[in-house]
Design a protein around this motif. Structure first.
Motif, PDB file in Angstrom:
ATOM      1  N   ASN A 116       0.826  -1.203   0.000  1.00  0.00           N
ATOM      2  CA  ASN A 116       0.000   0.000   0.000  1.00  0.00           C
ATOM      3  C   ASN A 116       0.862   1.255   0.000  1.00  0.00           C
ATOM      4  O   ASN A 116       0.535   2.242  -0.658  1.00  0.00           O
ATOM      5  CB  ASN A 116      -0.925  -0.005   1.212  1.00  0.00           C
ATOM      6  N   THR A 117       1.957   1.218   0.737  1.00  0.00           N
ATOM      7  CA  THR A 117       2.857   2.382   0.795  1.00  0.00           C
ATOM      8  C   THR A 117       3.448   2.684  -0.575  1.00  0.00           C
ATOM      9  O   THR A 117       3.504   3.849  -1.004  1.00  0.00           O
ATOM     10  CB  THR A 117       3.992   2.130   1.814  1.00  0.00           C
ATOM     11  N   LEU A 118       3.893   1.646  -1.275  1.00  0.00           N
ATOM     12  CA  LEU A 118       4.452   1.833  -2.615  1.00  0.00           C
ATOM     13  C   LEU A 118       3.397   2.350  -3.586  1.00  0.00           C
ATOM     14  O   LEU A 118       3.664   3.237  -4.399  1.00  0.00           O
ATOM     15  CB  LEU A 118       5.034   0.517  -3.122  1.00  0.00           C
ATOM     16  N   TYR A 119       2.181   1.787  -3.500  1.00  0.00           N
ATOM     17  CA  TYR A 119       1.103   2.221  -4.386  1.00  0.00           C
ATOM     18  C   TYR A 119       0.756   3.688  -4.135  1.00  0.00           C
ATOM     19  O   TYR A 119       0.547   4.461  -5.071  1.00  0.00           O
ATOM     20  CB  TYR A 119      -0.132   1.343  -4.167  1.00  0.00           C
ATOM     21  N   THR A 120       0.676   4.060  -2.869  1.00  0.00           N
ATOM     22  CA  THR A 120       0.346   5.446  -2.515  1.00  0.00           C
ATOM     23  C   THR A 120       1.393   6.413  -3.055  1.00  0.00           C
ATOM     24  O   THR A 120       1.054   7.462  -3.627  1.00  0.00           O
ATOM     25  CB  THR A 120       0.242   5.595  -0.989  1.00  0.00           C
ATOM     26  N   LYS A 121       2.658   6.048  -2.908  1.00  0.00           N
ATOM     27  CA  LYS A 121       3.742   6.940  -3.331  1.00  0.00           C
ATOM     28  C   LYS A 121       3.843   7.028  -4.853  1.00  0.00           C
ATOM     29  O   LYS A 121       4.021   8.127  -5.402  1.00  0.00           O
ATOM     30  CB  LYS A 121       5.072   6.437  -2.751  1.00  0.00           C
ATOM     31  N   ASN A 122       3.730   5.892  -5.527  1.00  0.00           N
ATOM     32  CA  ASN A 122       3.985   5.851  -6.967  1.00  0.00           C
ATOM     33  C   ASN A 122       2.759   6.085  -7.837  1.00  0.00           C
ATOM     34  O   ASN A 122       2.887   6.383  -9.020  1.00  0.00           O
ATOM     35  CB  ASN A 122       4.613   4.504  -7.339  1.00  0.00           C
ATOM     36  N   VAL A 123       1.555   5.947  -7.260  1.00  0.00           N
ATOM     37  CA  VAL A 123       0.336   6.113  -8.049  1.00  0.00           C
ATOM     38  C   VAL A 123      -0.552   7.219  -7.479  1.00  0.00           C
ATOM     39  O   VAL A 123      -0.785   8.238  -8.124  1.00  0.00           O
ATOM     40  CB  VAL A 123      -0.459   4.782  -8.137  1.00  0.00           C
ATOM     41  N   TYR A 124      -1.059   7.010  -6.271  1.00  0.00           N
ATOM     42  CA  TYR A 124      -2.033   7.946  -5.690  1.00  0.00           C
ATOM     43  C   TYR A 124      -1.459   9.359  -5.565  1.00  0.00           C
ATOM     44  O   TYR A 124      -2.081  10.340  -5.998  1.00  0.00           O
ATOM     45  CB  TYR A 124      -2.498   7.430  -4.335  1.00  0.00           C
ATOM     46  N   ASP A 125      -0.292   9.492  -4.954  1.00  0.00           N
ATOM     47  CA  ASP A 125       0.297  10.828  -4.739  1.00  0.00           C
ATOM     48  C   ASP A 125       0.615  11.515  -6.062  1.00  0.00           C
ATOM     49  O   ASP A 125       0.418  12.729  -6.207  1.00  0.00           O
ATOM     50  CB  ASP A 125       1.567  10.718  -3.891  1.00  0.00           C
TER      51      ASP A 125
END
Length: 318
Positions: A66-75
């Motif tokens: 989730n942390t990687l997804y948040t940093k690389n996609v959501y943010d």
């Protein structure tokens, strides 16, 4: 250790649920807390060390994912709020709104990131899976008093909405001919149902069978939702379970080989899932049905809890 998929799948699922509930703001706290509880558990409960270690590893995997997804996609996507972007992809859904304008949901890439954004484009000659290039201003989805847009679309990986496109170009047809034919067939069925069954009956049937509620009046929708049965309007996992149960029961009357029945049932599940447009609820039910019925292939008795854990892991990977 028995029921490995239960411990692994649910730990991973709980981690993703907590991260999503707090919009990834407490991920490091969750990770540190899990490590702390894991160390205490490993020291205090020697008999269950394998269980505790499995839960810890998969919980941390969920938090890390989730942390990687948040940093690389959501943010990266939400940072585009208020900016004009160019998006290249294909038409996933469309509807003509009048004045030579169509509301188009484009599935494609923005700055190299795959996402979905809805635009209003000056075209009336658009079909499913046309290749399209759109340039327009995007804004971050936010909740309102009428509808919790951000919360609803967050789990679908949709974080931005577009306005009227400044530029739009359809530069190719049939990005996916099979899916295009299926969706056009669904639209033809929708028209035929409403021709045969007039008024509220046709609107109700077409909403249940095709997932298109455009013919329903606001009064009909309000009455159904207030009575607590509005969910039957969506082509959902419940529909797939009912159809599959009936289909399998009929097959087993004529075919004794379980492997043949299983293969034919998988084809029926796949066909229904494609017809439903790969909606989340249908995909969830399809994976669950496929896994829960596959135990005999491995000479194992299917276990509901184990199947749920494995399905949770498979579905949340993407």
């Amino acid at each position: 250790m028995t029921r490995k998929c239960v411990w692994a799948g649910f730990s991973y699922l709980v981690a993703l649920w907590l991260c999503a509930a707090f919009r990834s703001s407490c991920n490091y706290i969750f990770a540190l807390a899990a490590v702390g509880f894991g160390i205490v558990g490993l020291a205090a409960a020697k008999k269950y060390r394998v269980h505790i270690l499995t839960c810890l590893v998969f919980f941390l995997a969920g938090v890390g994912y989730n942390t990687l997804y948040t940093k690389n996609v959501y943010d990266r996507l939400t940072a585009l709020d208020g900016q004009t972007v160019e998006m290249v992809g294909y038409v996933k859904e469309f509807s003509y709104v009048g004045s030579d304008t169509s509301k188009v949901t484009v599935c494609g890439r923005v700055n190299g990131i795959k996402t979905e954004i809805t635009f209003f484009v000056p075209y009336d000659d658009i079909s499913y899976y046309d290749r399209i290039r759109v340039e327009g201003k995007v804004t971050k989805l936010t909740d309102s008093l009428r509808f919790s847009s951000e919360s609803y679309y967050y789990s679908k990986g949709v974080f931005l909405q577009g306005g009227t496109a400044q530029k739009a170009e359809v530069y190719g047809k049939n990005a996916c001919p099979v899916m295009r034919e299926i969706k056009e067939y669904r639209d033809r069925m929708f028209v035929k149902i409403n021709k045969v069954c007039k008024g509220e009956t046709g609107a109700f049937l077409s909403a249940m069978m095709c997932g298109d509620k455009s013919e329903m009046t606001e009064g009909m929708k309000t009455s159904l939702y207030r009575s607590g049965i509005g969910h039957i309007l969506a082509v959902s996992g419940a529909h797939l379970v009912i159809v599959t149960t009936f289909f399998t029961a009929v097959l087993m009357k004529f075919i004794k080989d379980r492997r043949v029945v299983y293969i034919l049932t998988l084809l029926e599940i796949a066909g229904f899932t494609v017809y439903a447009g790969f909606s989340v609820s249908v995909v969830r039910a399809a994976v669950m049905l496929a896994v829960s019925n596959s135990g005999f292939l491995f000479r194992r008795q299917s276990d509901t809890a184990n199947s749920l854990g494995l399905c949770g892991f498979i579905l949340t990977l993407s």
